[in-house]
Design a protein around this motif. Structure first.
Motif, PDB file in Angstrom:
ATOM      1  N   THR A  52      -1.461   5.314   7.645  1.00 16.85           N
ATOM      2  CA  THR A  52      -2.237   5.002   8.852  1.00 16.85           C
ATOM      3  C   THR A  52      -1.346   5.021  10.087  1.00 16.85           C
ATOM      4  O   THR A  52      -1.741   5.535  11.135  1.00 16.85           O
ATOM      5  CB  THR A  52      -2.915   3.625   8.708  1.00 16.85           C
ATOM      6  OG1 THR A  52      -3.764   3.647   7.562  1.00 16.85           O
ATOM      7  CG2 THR A  52      -3.723   3.271   9.928  1.00 16.85           C
ATOM      8  N   LYS A  53      -0.132   4.466   9.967  1.00 14.41           N
ATOM      9  CA  LYS A  53       0.791   4.488  11.103  1.00 14.41           C
ATOM     10  C   LYS A  53       1.171   5.917  11.466  1.00 14.41           C
ATOM     11  O   LYS A  53       1.246   6.257  12.649  1.00 14.41           O
ATOM     12  CB  LYS A  53       2.047   3.672  10.783  1.00 14.41           C
ATOM     13  CG  LYS A  53       1.826   2.189  10.789  1.00 14.41           C
ATOM     14  CD  LYS A  53       3.087   1.341  10.768  1.00 14.41           C
ATOM     15  CE  LYS A  53       4.188   1.815   9.925  1.00 14.41           C
ATOM     16  NZ  LYS A  53       5.308   0.866   9.790  1.00 14.41           N
TER      17      LYS A  53
ATOM     18  N   ALA B 132      -1.759  -7.663 -10.629  1.00 14.11           N
ATOM     19  CA  ALA B 132      -2.784  -6.988  -9.826  1.00 14.11           C
ATOM     20  C   ALA B 132      -2.491  -7.127  -8.342  1.00 14.11           C
ATOM     21  O   ALA B 132      -2.670  -6.172  -7.576  1.00 14.11           O
ATOM     22  CB  ALA B 132      -4.157  -7.560 -10.151  1.00 14.11           C
ATOM     23  N   SER B 133      -2.029  -8.293  -7.917  1.00 10.91           N
ATOM     24  CA  SER B 133      -1.738  -8.473  -6.489  1.00 10.91           C
ATOM     25  C   SER B 133      -0.544  -7.631  -6.061  1.00 10.91           C
ATOM     26  O   SER B 133      -0.525  -7.088  -4.959  1.00 10.91           O
ATOM     27  CB  SER B 133      -1.498  -9.947  -6.168  1.00 10.91           C
ATOM     28  OG  SER B 133      -0.332 -10.406  -6.796  1.00 10.91           O
ATOM     29  N   GLU B 134       0.465  -7.503  -6.923  1.00 10.98           N
ATOM     30  CA  GLU B 134       1.604  -6.643  -6.589  1.00 10.98           C
ATOM     31  C   GLU B 134       1.168  -5.186  -6.484  1.00 10.98           C
ATOM     32  O   GLU B 134       1.594  -4.462  -5.589  1.00 10.98           O
ATOM     33  CB  GLU B 134       2.697  -6.803  -7.633  1.00 10.98           C
ATOM     34  CG  GLU B 134       3.431  -8.132  -7.548  1.00 10.98           C
ATOM     35  CD  GLU B 134       4.398  -8.348  -8.692  1.00 10.98           C
ATOM     36  OE1 GLU B 134       4.459  -7.494  -9.601  1.00 10.98           O
ATOM     37  OE2 GLU B 134       5.095  -9.384  -8.686  1.00 10.98           O
ATOM     38  N   ASN B 135       0.302  -4.770  -7.400  1.00  4.72           N
ATOM     39  CA  ASN B 135      -0.214  -3.400  -7.382  1.00  4.72           C
ATOM     40  C   ASN B 135      -1.019  -3.161  -6.106  1.00  4.72           C
ATOM     41  O   ASN B 135      -0.865  -2.130  -5.443  1.00  4.72           O
ATOM     42  CB  ASN B 135      -1.096  -3.181  -8.627  1.00  4.72           C
ATOM     43  CG  ASN B 135      -1.130  -1.748  -9.051  1.00  4.72           C
ATOM     44  OD1 ASN B 135      -0.413  -0.919  -8.517  1.00  4.72           O
ATOM     45  ND2 ASN B 135      -1.968  -1.455 -10.014  1.00  4.72           N
ATOM     46  N   THR B 136      -1.879  -4.101  -5.761  1.00  4.66           N
ATOM     47  CA  THR B 136      -2.689  -3.976  -4.554  1.00  4.66           C
ATOM     48  C   THR B 136      -1.806  -3.970  -3.315  1.00  4.66           C
ATOM     49  O   THR B 136      -2.035  -3.194  -2.384  1.00  4.66           O
ATOM     50  CB  THR B 136      -3.696  -5.136  -4.481  1.00  4.66           C
ATOM     51  OG1 THR B 136      -4.495  -5.131  -5.669  1.00  4.66           O
ATOM     52  CG2 THR B 136      -4.595  -5.025  -3.277  1.00  4.66           C
TER      53      THR B 136
ATOM     54  N   LYS C 261      -0.305  -0.566  -2.901  1.00  7.21           N
ATOM     55  CA  LYS C 261      -1.275   0.415  -2.407  1.00  7.21           C
ATOM     56  C   LYS C 261      -1.571   0.195  -0.929  1.00  7.21           C
ATOM     57  O   LYS C 261      -1.684   1.157  -0.161  1.00  7.21           O
ATOM     58  CB  LYS C 261      -2.566   0.324  -3.219  1.00  7.21           C
ATOM     59  CG  LYS C 261      -2.437   0.886  -4.606  1.00  7.21           C
ATOM     60  CD  LYS C 261      -3.731   0.797  -5.366  1.00  7.21           C
ATOM     61  CE  LYS C 261      -3.582   1.349  -6.768  1.00  7.21           C
ATOM     62  NZ  LYS C 261      -4.834   1.267  -7.529  1.00  7.21           N
ATOM     63  N   ILE C 262      -1.692  -1.071  -0.518  1.00 12.32           N
ATOM     64  CA  ILE C 262      -1.951  -1.362   0.891  1.00 12.32           C
ATOM     65  C   ILE C 262      -0.768  -0.915   1.744  1.00 12.32           C
ATOM     66  O   ILE C 262      -0.943  -0.378   2.834  1.00 12.32           O
ATOM     67  CB  ILE C 262      -2.252  -2.860   1.084  1.00 12.32           C
ATOM     68  CG1 ILE C 262      -3.630  -3.190   0.520  1.00 12.32           C
ATOM     69  CG2 ILE C 262      -2.169  -3.262   2.545  1.00 12.32           C
ATOM     70  CD1 ILE C 262      -3.957  -4.655   0.509  1.00 12.32           C
ATOM     71  N   GLY C 263       0.454  -1.117   1.236  1.00 12.02           N
ATOM     72  CA  GLY C 263       1.642  -0.667   1.963  1.00 12.02           C
ATOM     73  C   GLY C 263       1.653   0.843   2.165  1.00 12.02           C
ATOM     74  O   GLY C 263       1.985   1.334   3.238  1.00 12.02           O
ATOM     75  N   GLU C 264       1.257   1.580   1.119  1.00  9.96           N
ATOM     76  CA  GLU C 264       1.203   3.038   1.232  1.00  9.96           C
ATOM     77  C   GLU C 264       0.133   3.463   2.236  1.00  9.96           C
ATOM     78  O   GLU C 264       0.357   4.348   3.058  1.00  9.96           O
ATOM     79  CB  GLU C 264       0.918   3.650  -0.138  1.00  9.96           C
ATOM     80  CG  GLU C 264       2.061   3.487  -1.126  1.00  9.96           C
ATOM     81  CD  GLU C 264       1.678   3.884  -2.547  1.00  9.96           C
ATOM     82  OE1 GLU C 264       0.518   4.284  -2.770  1.00  9.96           O
ATOM     83  OE2 GLU C 264       2.535   3.787  -3.429  1.00  9.96           O
ATOM     84  N   LYS C 265      -1.025   2.826   2.182  1.00 12.33           N
ATOM     85  CA  LYS C 265      -2.107   3.154   3.120  1.00 12.33           C
ATOM     86  C   LYS C 265      -1.690   2.823   4.552  1.00 12.33           C
ATOM     87  O   LYS C 265      -1.979   3.570   5.476  1.00 12.33           O
ATOM     88  CB  LYS C 265      -3.388   2.384   2.771  1.00 12.33           C
ATOM     89  CG  LYS C 265      -4.059   2.831   1.514  1.00 12.33           C
ATOM     90  CD  LYS C 265      -4.731   4.146   1.722  1.00 12.33           C
ATOM     91  CE  LYS C 265      -5.509   4.514   0.473  1.00 12.33           C
ATOM     92  NZ  LYS C 265      -6.142   5.801   0.604  1.00 12.33           N
TER      93      LYS C 265
END
Length: 141
Positions: free
Chosen positions: A87-88, A72-76, A79-83
């Motif tokens: 955002t950048k 779950a942490s790898e998946n999250t 997703k955070i990396g993509e967001k």
């Protein structure tokens, strides 16, 4: 009699301690290697006590929980990396837009400032339209 007790005690202790060396598994020596089928053995033995079984099951449960938390942490994280990447990109686009609007506002402000300055001072391309004369003329003329 005192010497016989320690000697007997030593002999008995030696026999009990070495009895595990006498035990031999006769079933494994008679099987043929070509038709040997691996038996499914439990990780905690054939006849374990209840505490060992519960400890093993609890350990497996904790391991499964840890694996699911890691997944779950790898998946999250993904997703955070993509967001963060989107955002950048959005931030850089907005930065370009703000810079363009700032340049437009700067040009407009400079023009308005010059127009206001011309209206207040009355300059017309650097020439002052005010004539110099005496403040009051004599009434004798």
């Amino acid at each position: 009699m005192m010497k016989k007790v320690p000697a007997a005690l030593c002999l008995t202790t030696a026999l009990i301690a070495s009895s595990s060396l006498w035990a031999a598994d006769t079933t494994s020596t008679t099987t043929d290697a070509s038709n040997a089928v691996p038996e499914k053995t439990m990780p905690y033995g054939d006849n374990p006590n209840l505490g060992r079984v519960l400890l093993y099951k609890a350990g497996k449960g904790m391991q499964n929980l840890g694996d699911s938390i890691q997944g779950a942490s790898e998946n999250t994280s993904q997703k955070i990396g993509e967001k963060w990447k989107s955002t950048k990109e959005y931030t850089s686009e907005q930065s370009v837009i703000v810079q363009e609007q700032t340049e437009k506002a700067k040009v407009i402000t400079a023009k308005k400032w010059q127009d206001t300055k011309d209206a207040v001072i009355g300059t017309n391309d650097g020439n002052i339209p005010i004539e110099r004369a005496e403040l009051s003329q004599s009434s004798k003329n």
